[in-house]
Design a protein around this motif. Structure first.
Motif, PDB file in Angstrom:
ATOM      1  N   GLY A 130      74.380  36.234 -15.216  1.00 14.83           N
ATOM      2  CA  GLY A 130      73.844  37.248 -16.118  1.00 14.83           C
ATOM      3  C   GLY A 130      74.842  37.721 -17.160  1.00 14.83           C
ATOM      4  N   TYR A 131      76.128  37.501 -16.939  1.00 16.15           N
ATOM      5  CA  TYR A 131      77.147  37.992 -17.854  1.00 16.15           C
ATOM      6  C   TYR A 131      77.752  36.914 -18.734  1.00 16.15           C
ATOM      7  CZ  TYR A 131      76.826  42.361 -15.425  1.00 16.15           C
ATOM      8  OH  TYR A 131      76.354  43.530 -14.905  1.00 16.15           O
ATOM      9  N   GLU A 132      77.422  35.671 -18.461  1.00 21.03           N
ATOM     10  CA  GLU A 132      77.944  34.585 -19.285  1.00 21.03           C
ATOM     11  C   GLU A 132      76.818  34.012 -20.120  1.00 21.03           C
ATOM     12  OE1 GLU A 132      80.041  31.657 -17.068  1.00 21.03           O
ATOM     13  OE2 GLU A 132      81.333  33.126 -16.114  1.00 21.03           O
ATOM     14  N   SER A 133      77.140  33.613 -21.307  1.00 17.03           N
ATOM     15  CA  SER A 133      76.114  33.021 -22.168  1.00 17.03           C
ATOM     16  C   SER A 133      76.169  31.507 -22.048  1.00 17.03           C
ATOM     17  CB  SER A 133      76.337  33.435 -23.621  1.00 17.03           C
ATOM     18  OG  SER A 133      77.596  32.970 -24.056  1.00 17.03           O
ATOM     19  N   ALA A 135      77.235  28.789 -16.846  1.00 18.08           N
ATOM     20  CA  ALA A 135      77.264  29.662 -15.674  1.00 18.08           C
ATOM     21  C   ALA A 135      76.360  29.141 -14.573  1.00 18.08           C
ATOM     22  CB  ALA A 135      76.861  31.079 -16.062  1.00 18.08           C
ATOM     23  N   TRP A 153      75.645  35.740  -9.608  1.00 19.40           N
ATOM     24  CA  TRP A 153      75.605  37.043 -10.262  1.00 19.40           C
ATOM     25  C   TRP A 153      76.259  36.964 -11.639  1.00 19.40           C
ATOM     26  CZ3 TRP A 153      79.812  40.659 -10.934  1.00 19.40           C
ATOM     27  CH2 TRP A 153      79.400  41.925 -11.388  1.00 19.40           C
ATOM     28  N   ALA A 154      77.282  36.129 -11.744  1.00 17.79           N
ATOM     29  CA  ALA A 154      78.002  35.984 -13.008  1.00 17.79           C
ATOM     30  C   ALA A 154      77.150  35.313 -14.078  1.00 17.79           C
ATOM     31  CB  ALA A 154      79.288  35.184 -12.793  1.00 17.79           C
TER      32      ALA A 154
END
Length: 109
Positions: free
Chosen positions: A47-50, A54, A44-45
């Motif tokens: 999607g929030y890390e570039s 990730a 899920w993370a």
């Protein structure tokens, strides 16, 4: 009693085997649920890390969980089989082995 026969007292009772099997099954299910949760959160993370770190982090978490569950299957299942407790040993091998395969599939996808 002939020399090849074993005395019934030498064999483990099925009552303790069932109790140990049920207790370890509950622990196994909690370990599998925790591993699935951790791998899911790592995925899920993504999607929030570039960047690509990730994705490798989710795959690394899945690999760690797979080794934990697979090692637990070998140690507990093999240990119980070595003690002559066939039913709980096989349950450990099957449940933790399936859990390891599930977590590995989650990390690959």
């Amino acid at each position: 009693m002939s020399p090849g026969e074993t005395h019934p007292a030498d064999e483990p009772s099925t009552g303790p085997q069932i109790g140990v099997g049920v207790a370890l099954l509950l622990v196994d299910l909690m370990l599998i649920a925790g591993s699935v949760y951790c791998v899911g959160m790592a995925g899920w993370a993504v999607g929030y890390e570039s960047g690509g770190s990730a994705v490798s982090g989710a795959a690394q978490t899945a690999a760690q969980a797979m080794w934990l569950l697979g090692g637990g299957a070998v140690l507990t299942g093999g240990g119980l089989l070595a003690l002559g407790w066939r039913v709980p040993g096989i349950v450990q091998l099957v449940v933790l082995g399936v859990g390891a395969a599930l977590v590995s599939a989650m990390g690959a996808g």
